[in-house]
Design a protein around this motif. Structure first.
Motif, PDB file in Angstrom:
ATOM      1  N   SER A 136       5.803   9.083   0.674  1.00 50.76           N
ATOM      2  CA  SER A 136       7.176   9.843  -0.181  1.00 50.76           C
ATOM      3  C   SER A 136       8.030   9.418   0.787  1.00 50.76           C
ATOM      4  N   GLU A 137       9.266  10.005  -0.460  1.00 50.42           N
ATOM      5  CA  GLU A 137      10.868   9.314  -0.170  1.00 50.42           C
ATOM      6  C   GLU A 137      11.048   9.476   1.049  1.00 50.42           C
ATOM      7  N   HIS A 138      11.621  10.255   2.138  1.00 47.69           N
ATOM      8  CA  HIS A 138      11.524  10.278   2.762  1.00 47.69           C
ATOM      9  C   HIS A 138      11.672   9.007   4.036  1.00 47.69           C
ATOM     10  N   GLY A 201       9.715  13.746  -5.161  1.00 47.26           N
ATOM     11  CA  GLY A 201       9.732  13.540  -3.702  1.00 47.26           C
ATOM     12  C   GLY A 201       8.291  11.993  -3.364  1.00 47.26           C
ATOM     13  N   HIS A 202       7.835  11.805  -4.376  1.00 49.36           N
ATOM     14  CA  HIS A 202       7.128  10.645  -3.907  1.00 49.36           C
ATOM     15  C   HIS A 202       7.575   9.146  -4.661  1.00 49.36           C
TER      16      HIS A 202
END
Length: 292
Positions: A136-138, A201-202
């Protein structure tokens, strides 16, 4: 005229500066003035002769202190070009991301071999990034907040030189996702790094754009230098691994920092004990003139 600067974290014996002078004499160099800038902590010896011979002669003193031998003309740099991972920050960002993905041992092993110069950088980078597919980019923001720390003295070095008129450029074989944040925090004027491909988002496990490898780092240094009409003596490069060697050689002054053996051999000087404020001392910048 070359100058040898001794910088210690703990006070050296009073006679250590005389020992440096004696070793330079014994190497056939003509010694000029010498004095303690800060008694026991920072000392300078000016001399005439070959810098390589001086470095060899002063090697025994490096067991207790950092000893940097520079041309006095290089003490007013107009361009600073620095690596990021393990140079401006204490971490290797890709290894930390790999920990979140559960593949840190595999990625760290590749990183170490690449830093030693045992692997082709681009191939090793792509192999490691592929292992991050699906992350995940988070996690990037979490990693920046929780793990990534500036190298001691890095902010002081960059901000001090920038305030004195040097253009400070961060060149990283890592990723813009980290380098942009770190560059802004430390005070760099420009940032060059690699770009991770992120979809939905990944991380996809791919990179986009030109890879910032050893050759690209050196090319950026030359582009910046030529663009500003600088002489080699006005340019300093900082790094720690094999990927930094062409850049260290291209600069008028290449500084290796707690570095791999190949980078140390390629550099003009090596910081092995202290933090980045060692370089400020070596450049003759008094503590009162440092910026936070």
């Amino acid at each position: 005229m070359p100058i040898a600067v001794l910088i210690a974290a703990e006070p050296l014996p009073a006679g250590e500066l005389n020992a440096a002078t004696d070793k330079l004499h014994q190497a056939g160099l003509v010694v000029g003035t010498s004095h303690w800038v800060e008694p026991g902590l920072v000392g300078e010896v000016r001399f005439t002769g070959d810098r390589a011979a001086a470095n060899d002669a002063l090697e025994p003193l490096r067991a207790a202190a950092d000893v940097l031998v520079l041309d006095e003309a290089a003490r007013d740099p107009r361009l600073l070009v620095s690596d990021m991972d393990s140079t401006m920050i204490v971490n290797e960002c890709i290894d930390e991301l790999a920990d979140y993905a559960g593949v840190k041992p595999q990625v760290a092993a590749i990183t170490e071999r690449a830093m030693q110069g045992e692997l082709d950088f681009e191939a090793a980078l792509r192999e490691r990034v592929a292992l991050l597919e699906g992350l995940s980019e988070h996690v990037i923001a979490d990693c920046l907040a929780q793990r990534i720390r500036p190298m001691p003295g890095a902010r002081t070095l960059v901000r001090t030189l920038s305030r004195r008129g040097a253009d400070c450029v961060l060149v990283s074989g890592g990723f813009h996702s980290f380098a942009d944040v770190i560059g802004a925090e430390l005070g760099f004027n420009a940032v060059f790094a690699n770009r991770l491909v992120i979809e939905h988002g990944h991380l996809t496990g791919d990179l986009e754009g030109t890879i910032v490898d050893a050759a690209r780092k050196a090319a950026i240094l030359m582009e910046q230098s030529v663009g500003q009409g600088l002489e080699a003596r006005q340019v300093i490069a900082l790094g720690d691994g094999a990927n930094d060697i062409p850049m260290l050689k291209a600069a008028g002054t290449g500084i290796a920092y707690h570095a791999k053996p190949a980078a140390i051999a390629a550099a003009d000087a090596h910081i092995a004990h202290g933090d980045w404020t060692v370089l400020l001392h070596a450049l003759g910048i008094a503590r009162a003139d440092w910026s936070d």
